[in-house]
Design a protein around this motif. Structure first.
Motif, PDB file in Angstrom:
ATOM      1  N   ARG A  65       0.832  -1.203   0.000  1.00 57.78           N
ATOM      2  CA  ARG A  65       0.000   0.000   0.000  1.00 57.78           C
ATOM      3  C   ARG A  65       0.873   1.263   0.000  1.00 57.78           C
ATOM      4  NH1 ARG A  65      -2.951  -3.926   2.306  1.00 57.78           N
ATOM      5  NH2 ARG A  65      -5.216  -3.865   2.068  1.00 57.78           N
ATOM      6  N   ARG A  66       1.895   1.279   0.876  1.00 54.02           N
ATOM      7  CA  ARG A  66       2.781   2.441   0.959  1.00 54.02           C
ATOM      8  C   ARG A  66       3.512   2.661  -0.366  1.00 54.02           C
ATOM      9  NH1 ARG A  66       3.656   0.471   6.139  1.00 54.02           N
ATOM     10  NH2 ARG A  66       5.504  -0.657   5.486  1.00 54.02           N
ATOM     11  N   ARG A  67       4.017   1.571  -0.947  1.00 53.08           N
ATOM     12  CA  ARG A  67       4.725   1.662  -2.222  1.00 53.08           C
ATOM     13  C   ARG A  67       3.837   2.286  -3.301  1.00 53.08           C
ATOM     14  NH1 ARG A  67       6.550  -3.183  -1.414  1.00 53.08           N
ATOM     15  NH2 ARG A  67       5.009  -4.207  -2.725  1.00 53.08           N
ATOM     16  N   MET A  68       2.602   1.824  -3.371  1.00 49.86           N
ATOM     17  CA  MET A  68       1.691   2.353  -4.389  1.00 49.86           C
ATOM     18  C   MET A  68       1.362   3.820  -4.116  1.00 49.86           C
ATOM     19  SD  MET A  68       1.378   0.123  -6.657  1.00 49.86           S
ATOM     20  CE  MET A  68       0.126   0.944  -7.621  1.00 49.86           C
ATOM     21  N   LEU A  69       1.131   4.160  -2.858  1.00 47.50           N
ATOM     22  CA  LEU A  69       0.767   5.538  -2.525  1.00 47.50           C
ATOM     23  C   LEU A  69       1.914   6.521  -2.754  1.00 47.50           C
ATOM     24  CD1 LEU A  69      -1.408   4.877   0.626  1.00 47.50           C
ATOM     25  CD2 LEU A  69      -2.197   5.726  -1.600  1.00 47.50           C
ATOM     26  N   LEU A  70       3.150   6.041  -2.773  1.00 51.10           N
ATOM     27  CA  LEU A  70       4.301   6.901  -3.040  1.00 51.10           C
ATOM     28  C   LEU A  70       4.451   7.228  -4.524  1.00 51.10           C
ATOM     29  CD1 LEU A  70       6.976   5.424  -0.621  1.00 51.10           C
ATOM     30  CD2 LEU A  70       5.848   7.657  -0.474  1.00 51.10           C
ATOM     31  N   SER A  71       3.779   6.487  -5.372  1.00 48.16           N
ATOM     32  CA  SER A  71       3.902   6.714  -6.811  1.00 48.16           C
ATOM     33  C   SER A  71       3.235   8.031  -7.205  1.00 48.16           C
ATOM     34  CB  SER A  71       3.253   5.566  -7.583  1.00 48.16           C
ATOM     35  OG  SER A  71       3.191   5.906  -8.953  1.00 48.16           O
ATOM     36  N   PRO A  72       3.971   8.926  -7.869  1.00 51.86           N
ATOM     37  CA  PRO A  72       3.359  10.184  -8.311  1.00 51.86           C
ATOM     38  C   PRO A  72       2.406   9.979  -9.504  1.00 51.86           C
ATOM     39  CG  PRO A  72       5.638  10.055  -9.050  1.00 51.86           C
ATOM     40  CD  PRO A  72       5.398   8.852  -8.178  1.00 51.86           C
ATOM     41  N   HIS A  73       2.448   8.800 -10.104  1.00 52.19           N
ATOM     42  CA  HIS A  73       1.635   8.527 -11.290  1.00 52.19           C
ATOM     43  C   HIS A  73       0.329   7.806 -10.964  1.00 52.19           C
ATOM     44  CE1 HIS A  73       5.128   9.849 -13.451  1.00 52.19           C
ATOM     45  NE2 HIS A  73       5.847   8.941 -12.829  1.00 52.19           N
ATOM     46  N   LEU A  74       0.056   7.598  -9.691  1.00 50.85           N
ATOM     47  CA  LEU A  74      -1.157   6.895  -9.287  1.00 50.85           C
ATOM     48  C   LEU A  74      -2.372   7.799  -9.495  1.00 50.85           C
ATOM     49  CD1 LEU A  74      -1.873   4.140  -7.990  1.00 50.85           C
ATOM     50  CD2 LEU A  74      -1.784   5.281  -5.777  1.00 50.85           C
ATOM     51  N   SER A  75      -3.373   7.278 -10.164  1.00 54.22           N
ATOM     52  CA  SER A  75      -4.577   8.082 -10.419  1.00 54.22           C
ATOM     53  C   SER A  75      -5.294   8.380  -9.101  1.00 54.22           C
ATOM     54  CB  SER A  75      -5.523   7.343 -11.366  1.00 54.22           C
ATOM     55  OG  SER A  75      -6.143   6.270 -10.680  1.00 54.22           O
ATOM     56  N   PRO A  76      -6.102   9.430  -9.060  1.00 52.18           N
ATOM     57  CA  PRO A  76      -6.843   9.750  -7.829  1.00 52.18           C
ATOM     58  C   PRO A  76      -7.738   8.594  -7.361  1.00 52.18           C
ATOM     59  CG  PRO A  76      -6.898  11.613  -9.326  1.00 52.18           C
ATOM     60  CD  PRO A  76      -6.271  10.470 -10.081  1.00 52.18           C
ATOM     61  N   ASP A  77      -8.379   7.903  -8.293  1.00 51.68           N
ATOM     62  CA  ASP A  77      -9.228   6.768  -7.900  1.00 51.68           C
ATOM     63  C   ASP A  77      -8.412   5.651  -7.274  1.00 51.68           C
ATOM     64  OD1 ASP A  77     -11.530   8.027  -8.722  1.00 51.68           O
ATOM     65  OD2 ASP A  77     -11.614   7.001 -10.672  1.00 51.68           O
ATOM     66  N   MET A  78      -7.264   5.344  -7.891  1.00 48.97           N
ATOM     67  CA  MET A  78      -6.399   4.295  -7.340  1.00 48.97           C
ATOM     68  C   MET A  78      -5.809   4.737  -6.000  1.00 48.97           C
ATOM     69  SD  MET A  78      -6.530   1.709  -9.359  1.00 48.97           S
ATOM     70  CE  MET A  78      -5.094   0.723  -9.039  1.00 48.97           C
ATOM     71  N   LYS A  80      -7.178   6.702  -3.826  1.00 52.01           N
ATOM     72  CA  LYS A  80      -8.258   6.564  -2.841  1.00 52.01           C
ATOM     73  C   LYS A  80      -8.422   5.100  -2.423  1.00 52.01           C
ATOM     74  CE  LYS A  80     -13.163   7.524  -2.243  1.00 52.01           C
ATOM     75  NZ  LYS A  80     -14.380   8.011  -2.879  1.00 52.01           N
ATOM     76  N   MET A  81      -8.360   4.198  -3.397  1.00 50.46           N
ATOM     77  CA  MET A  81      -8.514   2.778  -3.110  1.00 50.46           C
ATOM     78  C   MET A  81      -7.386   2.262  -2.203  1.00 50.46           C
ATOM     79  SD  MET A  81      -8.474  -0.391  -5.744  1.00 50.46           S
ATOM     80  CE  MET A  81      -6.745  -0.104  -6.020  1.00 50.46           C
ATOM     81  N   TYR A  82      -6.129   2.594  -2.529  1.00 50.77           N
ATOM     82  CA  TYR A  82      -5.002   2.115  -1.730  1.00 50.77           C
ATOM     83  C   TYR A  82      -4.965   2.753  -0.341  1.00 50.77           C
ATOM     84  CZ  TYR A  82      -2.957  -0.689  -5.397  1.00 50.77           C
ATOM     85  OH  TYR A  82      -2.739  -1.673  -6.326  1.00 50.77           O
ATOM     86  N   ALA A  83      -5.538   3.936  -0.188  1.00 52.52           N
ATOM     87  CA  ALA A  83      -5.575   4.603   1.108  1.00 52.52           C
ATOM     88  C   ALA A  83      -6.737   4.123   1.972  1.00 52.52           C
ATOM     89  CB  ALA A  83      -5.670   6.117   0.906  1.00 52.52           C
ATOM     90  N   ASP A  84      -7.712   3.463   1.379  1.00 50.25           N
ATOM     91  CA  ASP A  84      -8.903   2.996   2.097  1.00 50.25           C
ATOM     92  C   ASP A  84      -8.533   1.847   3.040  1.00 50.25           C
ATOM     93  OD1 ASP A  84     -11.318   1.990   2.993  1.00 50.25           O
ATOM     94  OD2 ASP A  84     -12.234   1.884   0.999  1.00 50.25           O
ATOM     95  N   PRO A  85      -8.679   2.029   4.363  1.00 46.55           N
ATOM     96  CA  PRO A  85      -8.303   0.968   5.307  1.00 46.55           C
ATOM     97  C   PRO A  85      -9.204  -0.269   5.225  1.00 46.55           C
ATOM     98  CG  PRO A  85      -9.349   2.791   6.461  1.00 46.55           C
ATOM     99  CD  PRO A  85      -9.193   3.221   5.033  1.00 46.55           C
ATOM    100  N   LYS A  86     -10.351  -0.152   4.565  1.00 52.26           N
ATOM    101  CA  LYS A  86     -11.256  -1.306   4.445  1.00 52.26           C
ATOM    102  C   LYS A  86     -11.055  -2.083   3.147  1.00 52.26           C
ATOM    103  CE  LYS A  86     -14.759   0.793   7.316  1.00 52.26           C
ATOM    104  NZ  LYS A  86     -16.073   1.372   7.380  1.00 52.26           N
ATOM    105  N   GLN A  87     -10.271  -1.532   2.220  1.00 50.44           N
ATOM    106  CA  GLN A  87     -10.056  -2.182   0.934  1.00 50.44           C
ATOM    107  C   GLN A  87      -9.012  -3.277   1.066  1.00 50.44           C
ATOM    108  OE1 GLN A  87     -11.503  -1.547  -2.291  1.00 50.44           O
ATOM    109  NE2 GLN A  87     -10.488  -3.505  -2.560  1.00 50.44           N
ATOM    110  N   GLY A  88      -9.347  -4.477   0.636  1.00 50.75           N
ATOM    111  CA  GLY A  88      -8.402  -5.585   0.686  1.00 50.75           C
ATOM    112  C   GLY A  88      -7.581  -5.667  -0.585  1.00 50.75           C
ATOM    113  N   LEU A  89      -6.377  -6.194  -0.454  1.00 46.52           N
ATOM    114  CA  LEU A  89      -5.504  -6.478  -1.589  1.00 46.52           C
ATOM    115  C   LEU A  89      -5.283  -7.981  -1.654  1.00 46.52           C
ATOM    116  CD1 LEU A  89      -2.653  -3.808  -1.252  1.00 46.52           C
ATOM    117  CD2 LEU A  89      -4.759  -3.653  -2.574  1.00 46.52           C
ATOM    118  N   LEU A  90      -4.987  -8.482  -2.836  1.00 44.30           N
ATOM    119  CA  LEU A  90      -4.726  -9.911  -2.955  1.00 44.30           C
ATOM    120  C   LEU A  90      -3.486 -10.342  -2.176  1.00 44.30           C
ATOM    121  CD1 LEU A  90      -5.685 -10.728  -6.628  1.00 44.30           C
ATOM    122  CD2 LEU A  90      -6.856 -11.375  -4.540  1.00 44.30           C
ATOM    123  N   SER A  91      -2.588  -9.415  -1.883  1.00 40.64           N
ATOM    124  CA  SER A  91      -1.402  -9.769  -1.106  1.00 40.64           C
ATOM    125  C   SER A  91      -1.672  -9.777   0.398  1.00 40.64           C
ATOM    126  CB  SER A  91      -0.247  -8.823  -1.443  1.00 40.64           C
ATOM    127  OG  SER A  91      -0.642  -7.477  -1.259  1.00 40.64           O
TER     128      SER A  91
END
Length: 194
Positions: A65-78, A80-91
Motif C-alpha cells: 500500500r505504501r509503495r503504491m501511494l508513493l507513486s506520483p503517477h497513481l490516479s486519484p481513484d487508485m 483513494k482505493m489504496y488509502a482505504d483501510p477497508k479495501q483488501g488487496l490480494l497480497s
C-alpha cells in the motif's frame, strides 16, 4: 503474474498500475471463474486435522500500500482505493491458530499456527465458530494444479508456517466437520492409508 522490471516512458506506468489494480480483492478477482474443489487434491496435503479456528485475523500488506501511494503517477481513484483501510488487496492474508482435536494425516501438536493466502478470491473477514476439517501443506511443497483458466499465485507469506491447501481458482480445504466434503475427504484418507 508477469513482473515489470524496467519502466521507462510514462505510458508504461499506466500499464503497470492497471496490472497492479487486478491484485485488489473485492469485485474484481484474479480468477475468471470459481471451480469446485477436487477433493482428491487432499493428496497434496502434508497435514490434515479436525479442529477449531482461533485468533483469526487478516494481515494487511501495508508495504505494498505504501509503495503504491508513493507513486506520483497513481490516479486519484487508485490513490483513494489504496488509502482505504477497508479495501483488501490480494497480497493480504489470514493468520490463525487451529486448536487440534484430531490429526487425520501427518503430525501436528495440540495447537498450530497457520496462514491462508486465498489470493484468487480474498479472505473472509471472519470465520464462523465450530469444528472444521482443515488440510494444510508446507510452503514449497507441491500444490494442487490450476483448476480454472487463470489465477494469481503469490508465494506463501510465512515460509515457516503451514498454509491452507487450495488449488488456484478453487475453494480452500476448510470444511465444516459435518459436511459432505469432510466425510468424503475422510474416506479418501482412509483408503489411502489402507
Amino acid at each position: 503474474m508477469q513482473q515489470i522490471t524496467k519502466v521507462r516512458p510514462l505510458r508504461h506506468w499506466s500499464a503497470a498500475l492497471a496490472a497492479l489494480a487486478t491484485m485488489v480483492a473485492g469485485p474484481a478477482h484474479a480468477c475468471r471463474m470459481t471451480v469446485a474443489p477436487t477433493l482428491e487434491d487432499v493428496r497434496y496435503a502434508d497435514v490434515v486435522v479436525i479442529g477449531r479456528i482461533d485468533k483469526y485475523r487478516i494481515i494487511r500488506d501495508e508495504s505494498s500500500r505504501r509503495r503504491m501511494l508513493l507513486s506520483p503517477h497513481l490516479s486519484p481513484d487508485m490513490r483513494k482505493m489504496y488509502a482505504d483501510p477497508k479495501q483488501g488487496l490480494l497480497s493480504d492474508y489470514a493468520h490463525f491458530d487451529i486448536q487440534v482435536d484430531e490429526v487425520l494425516l501427518g503430525k501436528a501438536g495440540a495447537r498450530i499456527s497457520v496462514t491462508w493466502d486465498n489470493s484468487t478470491f480474498g479472505e473472509p473477514d471472519r470465520m464462523a465458530p465450530g469444528q472444521y476439517l482443515i488440510a494444510l501443506r508446507r510452503p514449497g511443497s507441491l500444490s494442487p494444479p490450476l483448476r480454472g483458466p487463470s489465477a494469481t499465485i503469490i508465494p506463501s507469506p510465512d515460509r515457516n508456517a503451514l498454509t491452507i491447501l487450495q488449488a488456484p481458482c478453487s475453494s480452500a480445504f476448510i470444511f465444516n466437520v459435518d459436511s459432505d466434503q469432510a466425510r468424503a475427504i475422510r474416506k479418501i484418507l482412509y483408503a489411502r492409508a489402507h
